[in-house]
Design an enzyme around this catalytic site. Sequence first.
Site, mmCIF file in Angstrom:
data_model
loop_
_atom_site.group_PDB
_atom_site.id
_atom_site.type_symbol
_atom_site.label_atom_id
_atom_site.label_comp_id
_atom_site.label_asym_id
_atom_site.label_seq_id
_atom_site.Cartn_x
_atom_site.Cartn_y
_atom_site.Cartn_z
ATOM 1 N N HIS A 130 0.861 -1.187 0.000
ATOM 2 C CA HIS A 130 0.000 0.000 0.000
ATOM 3 C C HIS A 130 0.892 1.229 0.000
ATOM 4 C CE1 HIS A 130 -4.286 -1.385 0.961
ATOM 5 N NE2 HIS A 130 -3.601 -2.456 0.651
ATOM 6 N N TYR A 173 -9.042 6.412 6.813
ATOM 7 C CA TYR A 173 -9.172 6.815 8.217
ATOM 8 C C TYR A 173 -10.093 8.021 8.220
ATOM 9 C CZ TYR A 173 -5.077 3.944 9.525
ATOM 10 O OH TYR A 173 -4.197 2.911 9.766
ATOM 11 N N PRO A 214 -4.798 1.088 18.685
ATOM 12 C CA PRO A 214 -4.565 0.506 17.356
ATOM 13 C C PRO A 214 -4.398 1.513 16.223
ATOM 14 C CG PRO A 214 -6.862 0.258 17.978
ATOM 15 C CD PRO A 214 -6.155 0.802 19.173
ATOM 16 N N LYS A 267 0.773 0.381 14.944
ATOM 17 C CA LYS A 267 2.167 0.280 15.384
ATOM 18 C C LYS A 267 2.459 -0.991 16.182
ATOM 19 C CE LYS A 267 3.580 2.912 13.244
ATOM 20 N NZ LYS A 267 4.504 2.715 12.221
ATOM 21 N N TYR A 291 4.134 6.319 9.999
ATOM 22 C CA TYR A 291 3.256 5.207 9.591
ATOM 23 C C TYR A 291 4.064 4.109 8.894
ATOM 24 C CZ TYR A 291 -1.209 3.094 8.224
ATOM 25 O OH TYR A 291 -2.279 2.238 8.081
HETATM 26 C C1 DHB Z 1 -5.798 -2.289 10.690
HETATM 27 C C2 DHB Z 1 -5.754 -1.930 12.016
HETATM 28 C C3 DHB Z 1 -5.248 -0.713 12.369
HETATM 29 O O1 DHB Z 1 -5.187 -0.341 13.657
HETATM 30 C C4 DHB Z 1 -4.796 0.187 11.427
HETATM 31 O O2 DHB Z 1 -4.344 1.402 11.817
HETATM 32 C C5 DHB Z 1 -4.844 -0.168 10.104
HETATM 33 C C6 DHB Z 1 -5.342 -1.417 9.736
HETATM 34 C C7 DHB Z 1 -6.366 -3.604 10.295
HETATM 35 O O3 DHB Z 1 -6.718 -4.392 11.175
HETATM 36 O O4 DHB Z 1 -6.474 -3.862 9.097
#
Ligand code: DHB
Length: 394
Positions: free
Chosen positions: A75, A203, A292, A296, A384
């Site tokens: 990605h 996001y 999440p 990270k 990221y």
């Molecule tokens: C996923 C989880 C995340 O916390 C994130 O920032 C991006 C993707 C996932 O589970 O696909």
Amino acid sequence: MTAVRTPVAIVGAGPAGLLLSHLLASSGIASLVVDARSRAEIETTIRAGILEQGTVDLLVETGASTRVLTDGRRHDGIELRFDGEGHRIDFPALTGRSVWLYPQHEVLADLIATRLADGQDLRFGTRIETVDTTDPARPRLTGTDAEGRPVEIEADMVVGADGSRSVVRAALGGSAAGSFREYPFAWFGILCEAPPSADELIYSHAPEGFALISQRSATVQRMYFQCDPGADPDALSEREIWDRLQARVPGTVLKEGPIFQRDVLRFRSFVAGELRRGRVALIGDAAHTVPPTGAKGMNLAVADVVLLHRALEALLHRRDERPLDAFGETALRRIWKAQHFSWWMTSMLHSTPEATAFDRERQRAELRSIVESEAGRAYLAEAYTGWPFETRVG
Ligand code: DHB
């Protein structure tokens, strides 16, 4: 009962523990890995899905997983969406790096297969109950094996890679010695059978709350929306789930399909008080947990492993203790940067119930400050896609 002896006893067969055993083996250092869970449980538990560029390079270069390149997907950006408009963060243009969508349970399946093919002593269903450091040079673990028999393991070094409810952490002052922060919200997560709704992850910050449109494969998608930490995952109908998700991503028509898993993920930021005491060290979620947002968690575990591997090589091959002495301080520099990034992404994108009109306008201005500035976008992209691994220890 006779104790099993091993140079390195690793508690926890998650990404951190398995990768550490893999890197140690490549340096000619034997280890024993134990986990209270079964192999099937480890390989099927759904976790996050984004790997930093450095994580992928390490998995491939060390032979831990080549499937990430064939079954994973690169990605090159994400979209931040607010006020009904999308703003792409172009990772290669900003940093020369990318991320990979490859679910954590697939990484685990690859690592377990690689370790077993290599003859690794890997014991599932083995629950560690105590860490005895009476002899500081030879820590001992006691517990129960898959058949209910007592086990005792004596090692030069014990590594706690046993997750956020770590048992090993008790030997370093326990959870109370750490610093932590709770959040007034959680994520309602689903897995559904549908094609991707967008090429890249979205996001989205909306007045109703945050949503993340992620993916797993051409036919399975992972999506999340902000919810109350006490929410019951079974309380909503599929229709209600889709309506909540859709309301939070205006501008994209979500591709719906049967929902076959749902869960509520609670958020916590935590850093253990000590990462190493004597011959006991903590890595991965045992050492720290992050919310999440920004994905990270597993990548941070990999960075810990890179450092601890070097420290253990120095200790066990050259009797040089200095890298191990420096491990905690070196690891904490990245850990706190990742804590900050995860907290920042979380607070920038979620809505809090007690936010005032001032707070809401400031938050939208923060989002605009990032997307309208190349420096802002570059900071997000650097964090990221992952800062370079620190390999200098001591
Ligand atoms: C996923 C989880 C995340 O916390 C994130 O920032 C991006 C993707 C996932 O589970 O696909």
